[in-house]
Design a protein around this motif. Sequence first.
Motif, PDB file in Angstrom:
ATOM      1  N   CYS A   1      35.755  24.288  58.456  1.00  0.00           N
ATOM      2  CA  CYS A   1      36.709  23.647  57.790  1.00  0.00           C
ATOM      3  C   CYS A   1      36.282  22.658  56.909  1.00  0.00           C
ATOM      4  CB  CYS A   1      37.946  23.264  58.851  1.00  0.00           C
ATOM      5  SG  CYS A   1      38.853  24.536  59.750  1.00  0.00           S
ATOM      6  N   ASN A   2      35.193  22.808  56.098  1.00  0.00           N
ATOM      7  CA  ASN A   2      34.937  21.957  54.985  1.00  0.00           C
ATOM      8  C   ASN A   2      35.148  22.535  53.777  1.00  0.00           C
ATOM      9  OD1 ASN A   2      33.427  20.247  56.693  1.00  0.00           O
ATOM     10  ND2 ASN A   2      31.614  21.675  56.678  1.00  0.00           N
ATOM     11  N   VAL A   3      35.559  23.579  53.519  1.00  0.00           N
ATOM     12  CA  VAL A   3      35.820  24.105  52.107  1.00  0.00           C
ATOM     13  C   VAL A   3      37.338  24.712  52.047  1.00  0.00           C
ATOM     14  CG1 VAL A   3      35.134  26.138  50.217  1.00  0.00           C
ATOM     15  CG2 VAL A   3      33.332  24.989  51.973  1.00  0.00           C
ATOM     16  N   GLU A   4      37.996  23.866  51.528  1.00  0.00           N
ATOM     17  CA  GLU A   4      39.502  24.386  51.467  1.00  0.00           C
ATOM     18  C   GLU A   4      39.818  25.288  50.405  1.00  0.00           C
ATOM     19  OE1 GLU A   4      43.751  21.898  51.312  1.00  0.00           O
ATOM     20  OE2 GLU A   4      41.823  20.868  50.802  1.00  0.00           O
ATOM     21  N   SER A   5      40.608  26.345  50.917  1.00  0.00           N
ATOM     22  CA  SER A   5      40.972  27.613  49.953  1.00  0.00           C
ATOM     23  C   SER A   5      41.549  26.932  48.491  1.00  0.00           C
ATOM     24  CB  SER A   5      41.780  28.430  50.855  1.00  0.00           C
ATOM     25  OG  SER A   5      42.276  29.436  50.033  1.00  0.00           O
ATOM     26  N   GLU A   6      41.300  27.582  47.816  1.00  0.00           N
ATOM     27  CA  GLU A   6      41.565  27.483  46.444  1.00  0.00           C
ATOM     28  C   GLU A   6      43.118  28.249  45.967  1.00  0.00           C
ATOM     29  OE1 GLU A   6      38.632  27.613  43.145  1.00  0.00           O
ATOM     30  OE2 GLU A   6      37.352  26.027  44.462  1.00  0.00           O
ATOM     31  N   THR A   7      43.132  29.159  46.752  1.00  0.00           N
ATOM     32  CA  THR A   7      44.153  30.240  46.711  1.00  0.00           C
ATOM     33  C   THR A   7      45.225  30.163  47.713  1.00  0.00           C
ATOM     34  OG1 THR A   7      43.221  32.144  47.680  1.00  0.00           O
ATOM     35  CG2 THR A   7      42.541  31.819  45.277  1.00  0.00           C
ATOM     36  N   MET A   8      45.331  29.474  48.779  1.00  0.00           N
ATOM     37  CA  MET A   8      45.955  29.593  49.763  1.00  0.00           C
ATOM     38  C   MET A   8      46.248  28.156  50.352  1.00  0.00           C
ATOM     39  SD  MET A   8      47.610  32.282  51.741  1.00  0.00           S
ATOM     40  CE  MET A   8      46.691  33.702  51.107  1.00  0.00           C
ATOM     41  N   ASP A   9      47.462  27.615  50.521  1.00  0.00           N
ATOM     42  CA  ASP A   9      47.973  26.533  51.333  1.00  0.00           C
ATOM     43  C   ASP A   9      48.657  27.024  52.478  1.00  0.00           C
ATOM     44  OD1 ASP A   9      50.236  27.085  50.438  1.00  0.00           O
ATOM     45  OD2 ASP A   9      50.477  25.357  49.102  1.00  0.00           O
ATOM     46  N   TYR A  10      48.878  26.178  53.439  1.00  0.00           N
ATOM     47  CA  TYR A  10      49.536  26.461  54.934  1.00  0.00           C
ATOM     48  C   TYR A  10      51.028  27.105  54.615  1.00  0.00           C
ATOM     49  CZ  TYR A  10      50.699  26.425  59.599  1.00  0.00           C
ATOM     50  OH  TYR A  10      51.148  26.806  60.916  1.00  0.00           O
ATOM     51  N   PRO A  11      51.921  26.520  53.668  1.00  0.00           N
ATOM     52  CA  PRO A  11      53.044  27.258  53.462  1.00  0.00           C
ATOM     53  C   PRO A  11      52.905  28.555  53.058  1.00  0.00           C
ATOM     54  CG  PRO A  11      53.220  24.873  52.782  1.00  0.00           C
ATOM     55  CD  PRO A  11      51.715  25.420  53.114  1.00  0.00           C
ATOM     56  N   THR A  12      52.084  28.751  51.990  1.00  0.00           N
ATOM     57  CA  THR A  12      51.812  30.281  51.215  1.00  0.00           C
ATOM     58  C   THR A  12      51.254  31.095  52.467  1.00  0.00           C
ATOM     59  OG1 THR A  12      51.669  29.005  49.326  1.00  0.00           O
ATOM     60  CG2 THR A  12      50.600  31.590  49.607  1.00  0.00           C
ATOM     61  N   LEU A  13      50.352  30.768  53.406  1.00  0.00           N
ATOM     62  CA  LEU A  13      49.858  31.482  54.567  1.00  0.00           C
ATOM     63  C   LEU A  13      50.935  31.870  55.670  1.00  0.00           C
ATOM     64  CD1 LEU A  13      47.199  32.595  56.068  1.00  0.00           C
ATOM     65  CD2 LEU A  13      47.633  30.190  57.521  1.00  0.00           C
ATOM     66  N   LEU A  14      51.704  31.009  55.865  1.00  0.00           N
ATOM     67  CA  LEU A  14      53.002  31.315  56.683  1.00  0.00           C
ATOM     68  C   LEU A  14      53.873  32.334  56.024  1.00  0.00           C
ATOM     69  CD1 LEU A  14      53.972  27.935  58.085  1.00  0.00           C
ATOM     70  CD2 LEU A  14      52.667  29.729  59.476  1.00  0.00           C
ATOM     71  N   GLU A  15      54.196  32.278  54.697  1.00  0.00           N
ATOM     72  CA  GLU A  15      55.033  33.187  53.985  1.00  0.00           C
ATOM     73  C   GLU A  15      54.415  34.346  53.829  1.00  0.00           C
ATOM     74  OE1 GLU A  15      58.433  34.306  52.181  1.00  0.00           O
ATOM     75  OE2 GLU A  15      58.220  32.299  53.140  1.00  0.00           O
ATOM     76  N   ASN A  16      53.186  34.399  53.467  1.00  0.00           N
ATOM     77  CA  ASN A  16      52.566  35.583  53.332  1.00  0.00           C
ATOM     78  C   ASN A  16      52.418  36.478  54.885  1.00  0.00           C
ATOM     79  OD1 ASN A  16      52.182  35.677  50.633  1.00  0.00           O
ATOM     80  ND2 ASN A  16      50.196  34.808  50.665  1.00  0.00           N
ATOM     81  N   ARG A  17      51.818  35.847  55.538  1.00  0.00           N
ATOM     82  CA  ARG A  17      51.961  36.316  57.089  1.00  0.00           C
ATOM     83  C   ARG A  17      53.389  36.929  57.736  1.00  0.00           C
ATOM     84  NH1 ARG A  17      50.804  32.609  62.323  1.00  0.00           N
ATOM     85  NH2 ARG A  17      53.022  32.064  61.941  1.00  0.00           N
ATOM     86  N   LYS A  18      54.435  36.255  57.144  1.00  0.00           N
ATOM     87  CA  LYS A  18      55.561  36.583  57.593  1.00  0.00           C
ATOM     88  C   LYS A  18      56.023  37.895  57.015  1.00  0.00           C
ATOM     89  CE  LYS A  18      59.531  34.902  56.064  1.00  0.00           C
ATOM     90  NZ  LYS A  18      60.742  34.110  55.705  1.00  0.00           N
ATOM     91  N   ASN A  19      55.682  38.077  55.546  1.00  0.00           N
ATOM     92  CA  ASN A  19      55.825  39.026  54.645  1.00  0.00           C
ATOM     93  C   ASN A  19      54.755  40.223  54.939  1.00  0.00           C
ATOM     94  OD1 ASN A  19      58.174  37.900  53.680  1.00  0.00           O
ATOM     95  ND2 ASN A  19      57.073  36.855  51.927  1.00  0.00           N
ATOM     96  N   GLY A  20      54.021  40.101  55.537  1.00  0.00           N
ATOM     97  CA  GLY A  20      52.787  41.014  55.749  1.00  0.00           C
ATOM     98  C   GLY A  20      52.022  41.399  54.679  1.00  0.00           C
ATOM     99  N   ASN A  21      51.761  40.100  53.840  1.00  0.00           N
ATOM    100  CA  ASN A  21      50.906  40.276  52.681  1.00  0.00           C
ATOM    101  C   ASN A  21      49.384  39.630  52.911  1.00  0.00           C
ATOM    102  OD1 ASN A  21      53.067  41.346  51.211  1.00  0.00           O
ATOM    103  ND2 ASN A  21      53.983  39.162  50.513  1.00  0.00           N
ATOM    104  N   LEU A  22      48.928  39.509  54.111  1.00  0.00           N
ATOM    105  CA  LEU A  22      47.813  39.148  54.323  1.00  0.00           C
ATOM    106  C   LEU A  22      47.034  40.217  54.771  1.00  0.00           C
ATOM    107  CD1 LEU A  22      48.220  35.500  55.883  1.00  0.00           C
ATOM    108  CD2 LEU A  22      47.371  36.041  53.562  1.00  0.00           C
ATOM    109  N   TYR A  23      45.487  40.201  54.526  1.00  0.00           N
ATOM    110  CA  TYR A  23      44.626  40.950  55.229  1.00  0.00           C
ATOM    111  C   TYR A  23      44.350  40.482  56.686  1.00  0.00           C
ATOM    112  CZ  TYR A  23      43.856  43.050  50.738  1.00  0.00           C
ATOM    113  OH  TYR A  23      44.112  43.636  49.526  1.00  0.00           O
TER     114      TYR A  23
END
Length: 106
Positions: A72-94
Amino acid sequence: HDNNNNNNNNDDDGNSMNGYSDYNFMQNLREEWIYECTATNYYDENGNALYIDTKPLKGGDMTYGVYIDAYCNVESETMDYPTLLENRKNGNLYNNNNNNNDDEEG
């Protein structure tokens, strides 16, 4: 003489019920809060494994950061936590079962 003084919306400890609810909410949050770098078993669109960890904010607030390394040293440039939750809920994550970026057989 009536010894029942609990008719004023207090619980058995004398705390207001609203305060008790807030306390329970915060206690549950504290018990479930992630305090170390933790794999999510999800990947971003580039095939990077996603990890979450506590991320301090200005003013003493906290949130979760989304990272692409196991430390957890390199923060994602494309994903923040709210986006992760939203994508997970919508099934948009691998995830490990449907990561189209890995293990393709030709």
